[in-house]
Design a protein around this motif. Sequence first.
Motif, short mmCIF file in Angstrom:
data_model
loop_
_atom_site.label_atom_id
_atom_site.label_comp_id
_atom_site.label_asym_id
_atom_site.label_seq_id
_atom_site.Cartn_x
_atom_site.Cartn_y
_atom_site.Cartn_z
N ASN A 44 1.69 -1.36 12.77
CA ASN A 44 2.68 -2.06 11.70
C ASN A 44 1.91 -3.16 10.92
OD1 ASN A 44 4.96 -0.90 12.82
ND2 ASN A 44 5.48 -2.39 14.25
N ILE A 45 0.89 -3.83 11.21
CA ILE A 45 0.11 -4.61 10.38
C ILE A 45 -0.50 -3.84 9.28
CG2 ILE A 45 -1.73 -6.48 10.35
CD1 ILE A 45 -0.77 -7.36 12.91
N ASP A 46 -1.10 -2.69 9.77
CA ASP A 46 -1.97 -1.90 8.77
C ASP A 46 -0.67 -1.43 7.68
OD1 ASP A 46 -4.31 -2.44 10.06
OD2 ASP A 46 -4.22 -0.48 11.05
N GLY A 47 0.23 -0.95 8.24
CA GLY A 47 1.25 -0.78 7.28
C GLY A 47 1.76 -1.50 6.28
N TRP A 48 2.05 -3.04 6.84
CA TRP A 48 2.66 -3.92 6.03
C TRP A 48 1.30 -4.22 4.76
CZ3 TRP A 48 4.29 -7.01 10.62
CH2 TRP A 48 5.70 -6.51 11.11
N SER A 49 0.11 -4.36 5.59
CA SER A 49 -0.88 -4.76 4.34
C SER A 49 -1.05 -3.74 3.41
CB SER A 49 -2.07 -5.05 5.03
OG SER A 49 -2.89 -3.93 5.79
N SER A 50 -0.79 -2.48 3.76
CA SER A 50 -1.18 -1.45 2.53
C SER A 50 0.17 -1.75 1.76
CB SER A 50 -1.24 -0.22 3.24
OG SER A 50 -0.16 0.24 3.89
N GLN A 51 1.50 -1.84 1.99
CA GLN A 51 2.68 -2.06 1.44
C GLN A 51 2.38 -3.12 0.35
OE1 GLN A 51 6.14 -1.80 3.97
NE2 GLN A 51 5.96 0.71 4.05
N LEU A 52 2.17 -4.09 1.00
CA LEU A 52 1.92 -5.44 0.08
C LEU A 52 0.60 -5.18 -0.97
CD1 LEU A 52 2.46 -8.65 -0.19
CD2 LEU A 52 0.74 -8.93 1.69
N GLU A 53 -0.34 -4.68 -0.65
CA GLU A 53 -1.41 -4.15 -1.69
C GLU A 53 -0.85 -3.25 -2.47
OE1 GLU A 53 -4.83 -2.61 0.10
OE2 GLU A 53 -5.38 -4.33 1.63
N GLU A 54 -0.03 -2.27 -2.35
CA GLU A 54 0.64 -1.72 -3.36
C GLU A 54 1.38 -2.39 -4.29
OE1 GLU A 54 2.56 1.91 -1.75
OE2 GLU A 54 0.85 2.28 -0.41
N ALA A 55 2.31 -3.28 -3.60
CA ALA A 55 3.27 -4.05 -4.36
C ALA A 55 2.73 -5.07 -5.35
CB ALA A 55 4.31 -4.93 -3.43
N LEU A 56 1.49 -5.61 -4.85
CA LEU A 56 0.91 -6.65 -5.85
C LEU A 56 0.20 -5.85 -7.01
CD1 LEU A 56 -0.92 -8.94 -3.10
CD2 LEU A 56 0.92 -9.44 -4.63
N THR A 57 -0.53 -4.54 -6.62
CA THR A 57 -1.24 -3.83 -7.68
C THR A 57 0.04 -3.43 -8.74
OG1 THR A 57 -2.45 -2.85 -6.12
CG2 THR A 57 -2.40 -1.74 -8.05
N GLU A 58 1.19 -2.98 -8.51
CA GLU A 58 2.37 -2.75 -9.37
C GLU A 58 2.53 -3.80 -10.10
OE1 GLU A 58 5.62 -0.43 -7.79
OE2 GLU A 58 4.17 0.89 -6.52
N LEU A 59 2.82 -5.03 -9.44
CA LEU A 59 3.03 -6.36 -10.18
C LEU A 59 2.12 -6.71 -11.20
CD1 LEU A 59 5.32 -8.30 -10.14
CD2 LEU A 59 4.16 -9.89 -8.44
N GLU A 60 0.90 -6.49 -10.68
CA GLU A 60 -0.08 -6.72 -11.90
C GLU A 60 -0.46 -5.98 -12.86
OE1 GLU A 60 -3.92 -6.52 -9.31
OE2 GLU A 60 -3.33 -8.55 -8.60
N ASP A 61 0.06 -4.58 -12.63
CA ASP A 61 0.16 -3.60 -13.78
C ASP A 61 1.65 -3.67 -14.58
OD1 ASP A 61 -2.33 -2.68 -12.85
OD2 ASP A 61 -1.57 -1.10 -11.79
#
Length: 85
Positions: A44-61
């Motif tokens: 679950n932690i791995d899944g959450w961290s990957s989703q958070l990274e994706e959201a931050l990347t989209e927010l930066e772009d």
Amino acid sequence: MVTKAELEAEVADLRRQLAEQTEAREKASAPSPHDTMADKIAENIDGWSSQLEEALTELEDLPHKRPILFALGIFTLGYLLGRSR
């Protein structure tokens, strides 16, 4: 020539060996409840961290890909925060 009694004894020995192997596999493959819970938490932690990274990347772009949408979003957020006082 082999007698029937010898064959039956060998079959019984083979069945015993098969039962022992099956029992050993079940013990080795059955995880303890603590291992299972820890594994689930780690997944679950791995899944959450990957989703958070994706959201931050989209927010930066977002400002580069859709500047008008970004500006409207910032304006709306500022308006709502200003109205909340």
